[in-house]
Design an enzyme around this catalytic site. Structure first.
Site, PDB file in Angstrom:
ATOM      1  N   GLU A  93       0.785  -1.223   0.000  1.00  0.00           N
ATOM      2  CA  GLU A  93       0.000   0.000   0.000  1.00  0.00           C
ATOM      3  C   GLU A  93       0.826   1.287   0.000  1.00  0.00           C
ATOM      4  OE1 GLU A  93      -3.400   0.249  -0.223  1.00  0.00           O
ATOM      5  OE2 GLU A  93      -3.283  -1.898  -0.642  1.00  0.00           O
ATOM      6  N   SER A 379     -55.082 -15.052  35.104  1.00  0.00           N
ATOM      7  CA  SER A 379     -55.060 -15.655  36.437  1.00  0.00           C
ATOM      8  C   SER A 379     -53.665 -15.922  36.981  1.00  0.00           C
ATOM      9  CB  SER A 379     -55.859 -16.964  36.421  1.00  0.00           C
ATOM     10  OG  SER A 379     -57.231 -16.704  36.199  1.00  0.00           O
TER      11      SER A 379
END
Length: 594
Positions: A93, A379
């Site tokens: 690079e 319930s």
């Protein structure tokens, strides 16, 4: 004397020179101010980003989070990287990285020539510093103004950071395909290698070849092009004397074999078939909890590089997900509407969540029904606001006789299912058979204030809108979450002691320092006697009452069922269930079918 024509040429040349000088001054000022302004205003961008990892109860990785919503990253210092890896990237690079000040004049010159030849701006020539500037601050548009901004930022980065710092940031920021950012994340994704110093030369060369085209040169998406690019990198390394010819040839010939995904722990990456991965609801809940504990946003948590250890049990989670995948358990599904469900599995002894489902086929960001107060418990709520407070008051026992007849309380008149009334019934049997009338009578006797206080001690805050007798049957204004119900029932299972329901055991930062550690309270919030009496009655609910189907082989089980009515689009029963086992390793299970 000069002719008029010559004078005009001189004046024109002078004007052009002045304009050029002014433009150069403007460019110089721009180059030295734009980068400074952007870097100064975005100082946190240069911080090391690393994917936060979430672990299960055994310390095994569940998932690693996307960094700032873009992909996966794991930060590594330059000292953690092998010298060969660093040399490979420099050779490929920016071979003059340590010789220039952010701008590689030779590289740019070569690129300008190529651009002029082809009459476009496709050629790069950018230094590593310029690439870092682009990755951190700019988009990928290949325009002249972007190149100028990139250069300005590179100049500023070179002023602010050392060469080693810039190289380290670059190797951690660079995109490597497959949603991976940085060499460490890429090494794990493509080779299953966690320690960068264990990378082989062919793997190093493969990684160094990716930045030129991450989507085409990574070995998963295109193995052939990746291998060709690897040869180019190895050739550059050989030409620059980094490796020998035999090393180059040997590394170039290696065939890529992808690691097993099971070893990568990339469960946060969506599967190829489009289905979301496991633990989706639980992971979302862990992030929410971490945000509450630390004050950080989801983006900050994802990129903090933390290690978050949870109490999640992989076997329990897998069993839960497999059960939710079976449509046989959801007979009320309609062609135009799917019945939803949520579930929480909680360790009653310390409050740890062992497994969670926030819905069927959950996806990241979906409503987590295990955490929101959106469903009427029916319930299942009776032990929390009627029978529990009655036992705690010591005015009633499981043997107390309660009236079971149609009674009006002002404008409210509860009814038993099927219209059947027994006259009188014991408190234990009323709970066992889930009879409505005695529960409402009992709540009226002990009072709404006492019921509210009892529920509060179990971790449930009732609202002003809930202060009516219908809450005896689980009729709440907003509803309640499975997590809160699990926490409340855990008090009965844990002999009256409350432990706050939680997912996170511990959070450590990137340096291994402890940020947070959970400590269970073990607070005695109701009497041990009340918890034991309630547990005994709930055992009877399962052994010979409404919860017979919740019995487990070779386990003592206590629990409660509930049912509400819902329009969806026609009326059908929407059940809720709470059960827990009574052995020392017991865990509490809450199921709410939405």
């Amino acid at each position: 004397m000069l002719s008029a024509k010559v004078k005009r040429r001189v004046y024109r040349t002078y004007d052009v020179g002045v304009i050029a000088a002014v433009l150069l001054v403007i460019l110089y000022v721009y180059l030295h101010t734009y980068g400074n302004m952007i870097v100064r205003s975005s100082s946190n961008v240069a911080q090391g980003l690393s994917s936060t990892i979430i672990l299960d109860e055994n310390g095994r990785e569940i998932t690693r989070l996307k960094v700032s919503g873009r992909g996966y990253a794991e930060y590594a210092s330059l000292q953690d990287m092998p010298e060969m890896l660093v040399q490979a990237f420099l050779a490929t690079e920016d071979r003059r990285f340590y010789l220039h000040s952010g701008l590689d004049v030779i590289g740019v010159g070569r690129a300008v020539v190529q651009n002029m030849i082809h009459m476009d701006w496709n050629q790069g020539g950018s230094s590593i510093t310029q690439q870092l500037a682009r990755n951190m601050y700019l988009n990928g548009n290949k325009t002249m103004i972007r190149k100028i901004n990139e250069l300005s930022l590179a100049i500023e980065l070179e002023k602010k950071f050392s060469k080693d710092d810039i190289l380290e940031m670059y190797l951690n920021q660079i995109y490597m395909g497959q949603q991976q950012y940085g060499v460490k994340a890429a090494a794990l994704r493509y080779f299953g290698v966690k320690d960068l110093k264990q990378l082989e030369l062919w793997q190093i060369a493969t990684l160094a070849g990716m930045p030129k085209g991450p989507s085409i040169y990574n070995p998963v998406d295109n193995e052939k092009l990746s291998k060709e690019r690897r040869r180019v990198v190895l050739s550059l390394m050989y030409q620059q004397g980094i490796i020998t010819k035999s090393q180059m040839q040997e590394a170039a010939s290696v065939e890529y074999k992808p690691p097993r995904l099971a070893l990568l722990n990339l469960s946060s990456t969506p599967a190829a078939d489009g289905h979301e991965p496991a633990y989706v609801s639980a992971v979302d809940a862990v992030i929410q909890e971490a945000a509450l504990l630390t004050g950080k946003s989801e983006a900050e948590i994802s990129s903090a590089g933390w290690v978050v250890r949870t109490g999640l049990n992989p076997g329990a989670q897998r069993a839960m997900e497999e059960t939710f995948a079976e449509t046989i358990w959801f007979p009320d599904d309609r062609e135009e509407q799917q019945v939803q469900a949520s579930m929480v599995l909680l360790d009653q002894h310390n409050g740890e969540v062992k497994a969670m489902m926030g819905g069927r086929n959950p996806a990241k960001g979906d409503i987590n029904r295990a955490l929101i107060d959106a469903r009427q418990p029916g319930s299942v709520f009776k032990p929390v606001n009627a029978y529990g407070p009655a036992l705690e008051s010591r005015k009633f026992t499981p043997e107390s006789m309660l009236p079971d007849r149609s009674i009006r309380y002002g404008s409210y008149q509860p009814r038993n299912v099927g219209g059947r009334y027994r006259g009188t019934v014991s408190l234990s049997e009323a709970l066992q058979q889930s009879i409505n009338s005695p529960a409402v009578w009992l709540l009226n006797q002990i009072g709404l204030r006492e019921a509210k206080g009892f529920a509060q001690r179990l971790g449930i805050e009732l609202q002003a809108e809930d202060m009516n007798l219908s809450i005896a049957l689980g009729g709440l204004h907003q509803g309640i979450s499975p997590m809160k119900l699990a926490q409340a029932y855990a008090v009965f299972a844990n002999e009256g002691r409350l432990n706050k329901a939680h997912l996170i055991r511990e959070i450590r930062d990137t340096h291994g320092r402890t940020i947070y550690t959970h400590r269970s309270d073990h607070r005695q919030v109701i009497s041990r006697r009340t918890a034991q009496e309630m547990t005994h009655m709930l055992q009877q609910v399962v052994s010979r009452g409404t919860g017979k189907r919740a019995q487990l082989p070779q386990e003592q089980v206590a629990g409660k069922t509930g049912t509400t009515q819902a329009a969806f689009p026609i009326l059908f029963h929407s059940p809720s269930t709470a059960i827990y086992t009574l052995n020392k390793k017991s865990s509490l299970l809450i199921v709410i079918l939405m």
